[in-house]
Design a protein around this motif. Structure first.
Motif, mmCIF file in Angstrom:
data_model
loop_
_atom_site.group_PDB
_atom_site.id
_atom_site.type_symbol
_atom_site.label_atom_id
_atom_site.label_comp_id
_atom_site.label_asym_id
_atom_site.label_seq_id
_atom_site.Cartn_x
_atom_site.Cartn_y
_atom_site.Cartn_z
ATOM 1 N N UNK A 206 0.826 -1.205 0.000
ATOM 2 C CA UNK A 206 0.000 0.000 0.000
ATOM 3 C C UNK A 206 0.861 1.257 0.000
ATOM 4 N N UNK A 207 1.923 1.252 0.822
ATOM 5 C CA UNK A 207 2.820 2.413 0.868
ATOM 6 C C UNK A 207 3.523 2.613 -0.470
ATOM 7 N N UNK B 150 3.261 5.866 -2.806
ATOM 8 C CA UNK B 150 4.485 6.627 -3.086
ATOM 9 C C UNK B 150 4.714 6.799 -4.584
ATOM 10 N N UNK B 151 4.099 5.920 -5.385
ATOM 11 C CA UNK B 151 4.207 6.029 -6.838
ATOM 12 C C UNK B 151 3.054 6.837 -7.441
ATOM 13 N N UNK B 152 2.229 7.426 -6.562
ATOM 14 C CA UNK B 152 1.157 8.294 -7.027
ATOM 15 C C UNK B 152 -0.164 7.606 -7.286
ATOM 16 N N UNK C 189 -7.361 1.316 -3.445
ATOM 17 C CA UNK C 189 -8.621 0.783 -2.917
ATOM 18 C C UNK C 189 -8.250 -0.497 -2.170
ATOM 19 N N UNK C 190 -8.166 -0.408 -0.865
ATOM 20 C CA UNK C 190 -7.612 -1.489 -0.041
ATOM 21 C C UNK C 190 -8.719 -2.447 0.405
ATOM 22 N N UNK C 191 -8.693 -3.662 -0.145
ATOM 23 C CA UNK C 191 -9.690 -4.678 0.218
ATOM 24 C C UNK C 191 -9.104 -5.613 1.264
ATOM 25 N N UNK C 192 -9.656 -5.590 2.450
ATOM 26 C CA UNK C 192 -9.159 -6.429 3.540
ATOM 27 C C UNK C 192 -9.851 -7.790 3.515
ATOM 28 N N UNK C 193 -9.088 -8.836 3.783
ATOM 29 C CA UNK C 193 -9.610 -10.187 3.951
ATOM 30 C C UNK C 193 -9.654 -10.436 5.452
ATOM 31 N N UNK D 134 2.250 -10.321 -5.990
ATOM 32 C CA UNK D 134 2.675 -10.110 -4.613
ATOM 33 C C UNK D 134 3.449 -8.800 -4.466
ATOM 34 N N UNK D 135 3.898 -8.536 -3.229
ATOM 35 C CA UNK D 135 4.683 -7.319 -2.987
ATOM 36 C C UNK D 135 5.956 -7.333 -3.822
#
Length: 235
Positions: free
Chosen positions: A13-14, A18-20, A24-28, A58-59
Motif C-alpha cells: 500500500x505504501x 508513493x508512486x502516485x 482501494x484497499x480490500x481487507x480479507x 505479490x509485494x
C-alpha cells in the motif's frame, strides 16, 4: 485485523501511494474470505495487487513492476560482513572522538578490529548450534575436535572484549592469534587449495555469505591485531 497484521500488505500500500496511485484497499478479514480469494484468483499467498483490473501479484511482483530491486535469498552476498565492518569502524571513531585528544589515532584501528570481533561473535552466539554446523564444513580444528565449533564464538567475543578494555593482554593476544591463525589456514585450504564453494559462518549459521576473501579478512585481522599488540608491549 485483531489477531494479524500483514506487513507485506502495508508495504504494498505504501509503495503504491508513493508512486502516485490511489489505493482501494480490500481487507480479507477471515480465513474463509482469504481461502475464497486465493481459490478465485488461483494464487498461493496474499496480498495481491491489481492495477486497472490487471493482477500484478505479490509485494515482490509489485516492486518488479516498478523496476525496483528484489533481493534473492539464494544469491550469496557479502553485505552482512561489510555492514559489520562499517558499523565497527564508525563505532571506533566515535569512541576516539569521546576520548581525550591525546589518544593516538592507531587506537581507533585497534578498536575497529576489536569491535568487529565482538559484533561478529555476537551474531554467531545468537544460534551457536547453526553456527557450529556451518563452521564444521571448513574449519580444520573443529573437524578434528567438534567442541571447538561451540567454543569459537565465545573465544572470539572474549578476545575482543579484552582488547577493547586493554586488560589481560596475556590472554587476549594468544587467544586471538590462535583462533585467527587456525581460521585463516582453514579458509585458505578450503577456498584456494581445495576450491570448494561454501558458505561462511562468520556472521552466524543462517547467513548466505560466500567463504572467501572477506571471510579470510576476519581471521587475518585477528592475527594482525595480535602481532601489533605483541610488538607494542615488547617495544
Amino acid at each position: 485485523m485483531p489477531e494479524h497484521i500483514c506487513p507485506y500488505g502495508l508495504k504494498a500500500r505504501y509503495l503504491l501511494r508513493s508512486q502516485g496511485y490511489k489505493v482501494d484497499d480490500h481487507w480479507l478479514r477471515t480465513r474463509e474470505e482469504t481461502d475464497a480469494f486465493k481459490a478465485s484468483h488461483k494464487v498461493a499467498t496474499t496480498p495481491q495487487t491489481f492495477i486497472d483490473d490487471q493482477r500484478i501479484g505479490t509485494y515482490d511482483d509489485l516492486r518488479r513492476f516498478f523496476s525496483k530491486r528484489v533481493a534473492d535469498p539464494d544469491v550469496p552476498s557479502y553485505r552482512p560482513v561489510i555492514t559489520v565492518f562499517i558499523c565497527a569502524l564508525l563505532m571506533a571513531f566515535a569512541a576516539l572522538i569521546a576520548t581525550p585528544r591525546s589518544t593516538p589515532i592507531q587506537q581507533a584501528l585497534e578498536w575497529f578490529i576489536a569491535f568487529s570481533m565482538c559484533i561478529l561473535a555476537l551474531l554467531k552466539l545468537q544460534d551457536v548450534e547453526s553456527f557450529s554446523t556451518m563452521f564444521l564444513n571448513y574449519d580444520l580444528l573443529a573437524r578434528r575436535w567438534v567442541p571447538y565449533a561451540y567454543i569459537y564464538p565465545f573465544a572470539e567475543f572474549l578476545a575482543g572484549v579484552l582488547m577493547i578494555s586493554g586488560r589481560l593482554s596475556i590472554v587476549s593476544i594468544p587467544l586471538a592469534l590462535f583462533i585467527g591463525g587456525v581460521g585463516a589456514i582453514s579458509v585458505i585450504k578450503a577456498v584456494y587449495v581445495d576450491h570448494r564453494e561454501l558458505k561462511c559462518a562468520c556472521v552466524g549459521g543462517a547467513s548466505n555469505v560466500p567463504l572467501g576473501f572477506v571471510s579470510l579478512t576476519e581471521n587475518l585481522m585477528m592475527v594482525a591485531m595480535s602481532i601489533w599488540m605483541t610488538l607494542r608491549h615488547v617495544l
